[in-house]
Design a protein around this motif. Sequence first.
Motif, short mmCIF file in Angstrom:
data_model
loop_
_atom_site.label_atom_id
_atom_site.label_comp_id
_atom_site.label_asym_id
_atom_site.label_seq_id
_atom_site.Cartn_x
_atom_site.Cartn_y
_atom_site.Cartn_z
N GLU A 98 0.82 -1.22 0.00
CA GLU A 98 0.00 0.00 0.00
C GLU A 98 0.85 1.27 0.00
OE1 GLU A 98 -2.70 -0.55 3.23
OE2 GLU A 98 -4.12 -1.63 1.96
N LEU A 99 2.14 1.13 0.29
CA LEU A 99 3.01 2.31 0.30
C LEU A 99 3.85 2.42 -0.98
CD1 LEU A 99 4.29 2.23 3.99
CD2 LEU A 99 2.61 3.79 3.02
N GLY A 101 4.53 3.73 -4.41
CA GLY A 101 4.09 4.79 -5.33
C GLY A 101 2.73 5.35 -4.95
N ASP A 102 1.78 5.23 -5.89
CA ASP A 102 0.42 5.71 -5.66
C ASP A 102 -0.52 4.74 -6.35
OD1 ASP A 102 0.37 6.48 -8.50
OD2 ASP A 102 1.73 8.07 -7.87
N THR A 103 -1.82 5.01 -6.29
CA THR A 103 -2.78 4.04 -6.85
C THR A 103 -2.51 3.76 -8.32
OG1 THR A 103 -4.42 4.84 -5.29
CG2 THR A 103 -5.24 3.54 -7.13
N GLN A 104 -2.21 4.80 -9.09
CA GLN A 104 -1.98 4.60 -10.53
C GLN A 104 -0.81 3.62 -10.76
OE1 GLN A 104 -2.76 7.59 -9.07
NE2 GLN A 104 -3.10 9.17 -10.61
N VAL A 105 0.26 3.79 -9.98
CA VAL A 105 1.43 2.92 -10.10
C VAL A 105 1.07 1.49 -9.66
CG1 VAL A 105 3.72 2.45 -9.12
CG2 VAL A 105 3.13 4.77 -9.83
N ARG A 106 0.33 1.38 -8.56
CA ARG A 106 -0.02 0.04 -8.05
C ARG A 106 -0.96 -0.71 -8.98
NH1 ARG A 106 -0.14 3.11 -3.11
NH2 ARG A 106 -2.40 3.30 -3.14
N ASN A 107 -1.73 0.01 -9.80
CA ASN A 107 -2.63 -0.63 -10.75
C ASN A 107 -1.89 -1.31 -11.90
OD1 ASN A 107 -5.07 -0.13 -9.55
ND2 ASN A 107 -5.48 1.77 -10.69
N ARG A 191 8.01 8.36 -3.41
CA ARG A 191 7.60 7.42 -2.35
C ARG A 191 8.47 6.15 -2.31
NH1 ARG A 191 1.56 7.12 -0.50
NH2 ARG A 191 1.52 9.10 0.54
N ARG B 109 -9.53 1.32 -14.85
CA ARG B 109 -8.52 1.54 -13.81
C ARG B 109 -7.72 2.80 -14.11
NH1 ARG B 109 -6.63 -3.97 -11.91
NH2 ARG B 109 -8.37 -4.50 -10.55
N ARG B 110 -7.51 3.64 -13.06
CA ARG B 110 -6.70 4.84 -13.32
C ARG B 110 -5.25 4.43 -13.55
NH1 ARG B 110 -6.21 7.85 -7.43
NH2 ARG B 110 -7.35 6.31 -6.22
N THR B 111 -4.68 5.00 -14.58
CA THR B 111 -3.38 4.57 -15.09
C THR B 111 -2.60 5.78 -15.58
OG1 THR B 111 -4.41 2.52 -15.85
CG2 THR B 111 -2.29 3.05 -16.82
N LEU B 112 -1.27 5.72 -15.46
CA LEU B 112 -0.42 6.80 -15.96
C LEU B 112 -0.14 6.58 -17.44
CD1 LEU B 112 2.02 6.75 -12.93
CD2 LEU B 112 0.31 8.52 -13.41
N TYR B 185 -5.14 8.70 -1.11
CA TYR B 185 -5.43 8.02 -2.38
C TYR B 185 -5.44 8.98 -3.57
CZ TYR B 185 -5.66 3.64 -0.05
OH TYR B 185 -5.28 2.53 0.64
N SER B 187 -2.65 10.90 -3.70
CA SER B 187 -1.25 11.33 -3.55
C SER B 187 -0.47 11.23 -4.86
CB SER B 187 -0.55 10.53 -2.46
OG SER B 187 -0.40 9.19 -2.88
N GLY B 188 -0.99 10.52 -5.83
CA GLY B 188 -0.29 10.41 -7.11
C GLY B 188 -0.50 11.60 -8.03
#
Lengths: 285, 213
Positions: A98-99, A101-107, A191, B109-112, B185, B187-188
């Motif tokens: 959960e720590l 990067g961020d949600t986008q990275v974890r996806n 992070r 899904r949110r994605t970069l 959530y 933070s990105g």
Amino acid sequence: MIPQKVDYKRAGSVAEALSLLSANPDAKILAGGHSLIPAMKLRLNSPSLLIDIARISELRFIHEQDGGVKIGAASTHHDIVSNATIRELYPAMAEAGELIGDTQVRNVGTIGGSIAHADPSADWPAVLLALGATINVEGPAGAHDIPASEFFTGFFSTALEEGEIVTAITLPAPSAAHQSAYKKFMQPASRFAIVGCAVAIVADGGTITDAKVAFTGVSDAAFLDEAVAAALIGQPAIPETIEAAANAAAEGDIHINEDHFASQAYRKHLAKVYAKRALVEACGL
Amino acid sequence: MQHNEPDRNNNAGQEARRDFLKQSTLLTALSLTPSVVVQAAEKHLDEKAAAYFEQVTLKLTINGKPYTLSVEPRVTLLDLLRERLNLTGTKKGCDYGQCGACTVHIDGRRTLSCLTFAVMHEGQAVTTIEGLAEAGPQGKLHPVQEAFIRHDGFQCGYCTPGQIMSAIGCLREDRANSPDEIREYMSGNICRCGAYNNIVDAIAEVKKGGQKV
């Protein structure tokens, strides 16, 4: 920046990925791409071919095995932290995941990609060391297993041989009195861990009978700190034990990283502080 | 209906500046190239370009419309959206996955979009900021877009498309239950103007209102 010209093939199976890799020694394995693509943009890495393994179903799974858990290499960080069994058996995995990067990275980012890249500040390596994980690898000579303690060999370096890929990570069955925790001091934008500490302990009737303490961000590669573990095993799980053990962290002839975020002395100090925090949590104090 | 690349003649005014910039960049590049190279290049330009920029056929659904495209493997989804399809709502900030300005949804899904090559998403569905509002000039904005306007969730606006795409993800993932949770959530997505308080308020309001996002 734009990467150099590259070819692209989506592999349908591990066997196909391995045969593409053996036919193209300059190729790179692509899963989430969150480490490889930035490196390609900076032209630190210019492979001739990308072999995309993200959609190989035999690499994306999480299942229970012999009381432990086996995680396919192409599982994303999100897949891992949202798995109920992993959260229950290995709290350190959930805390670390959960720590990242961020949600986008974890996806998108994958555990196999993270450990094969072996960034010295990545979170998973410390957790896998503390939990005594096994890295399952496949290559031209067939499949074999590498203990996490032998996998991270140095700065962005692993025990993977030419033509081999990580296929899965196996976490052993935790014993009844097993507890684990992960705490990190993070770089505020990326992070990544400036110092991250993963601990796994077994406390039987108030006495610590087994302990593994691993650090990331502190040295060239994630490592098990034997001195901290030795100061815990056989001792009562009380604050005094933890204090003494944490003070032994990152001592001896360990090379300590230094950069504009943290000096050697500060990193050493943080290692002791975060070892203490992780141990306090794992011991339930 | 299949959508391909936009017809530049139909929105000439809008695209004139972009095309001018592209042409002038090309001319600058040519003027800096030694003349021998230019002569050789002119001779075989077409076949060399074709061989050098090897393309892959790619089918994508973008904002509900099917596209069939031919792209180089090294083209990021972000560059495909902005440079080829003129979907310039998605922004390029850091281009290294730290700022979140390029956030889009891929299969929900949110994605970069800066950290992924377009070819990796064969057959997948991409939603960008342009795909949120109802179609047409009178089309209603998405509830999160409206909330951002009501709460002034921006100053310069550069990070806003990424913030909004990420905020929708945050709400759908049920990670907007307290200001602290929203901050963690989200933070990105970095906002250098510092509109964070208003962004948190906007997201909290949509959460409280219970609108479907």
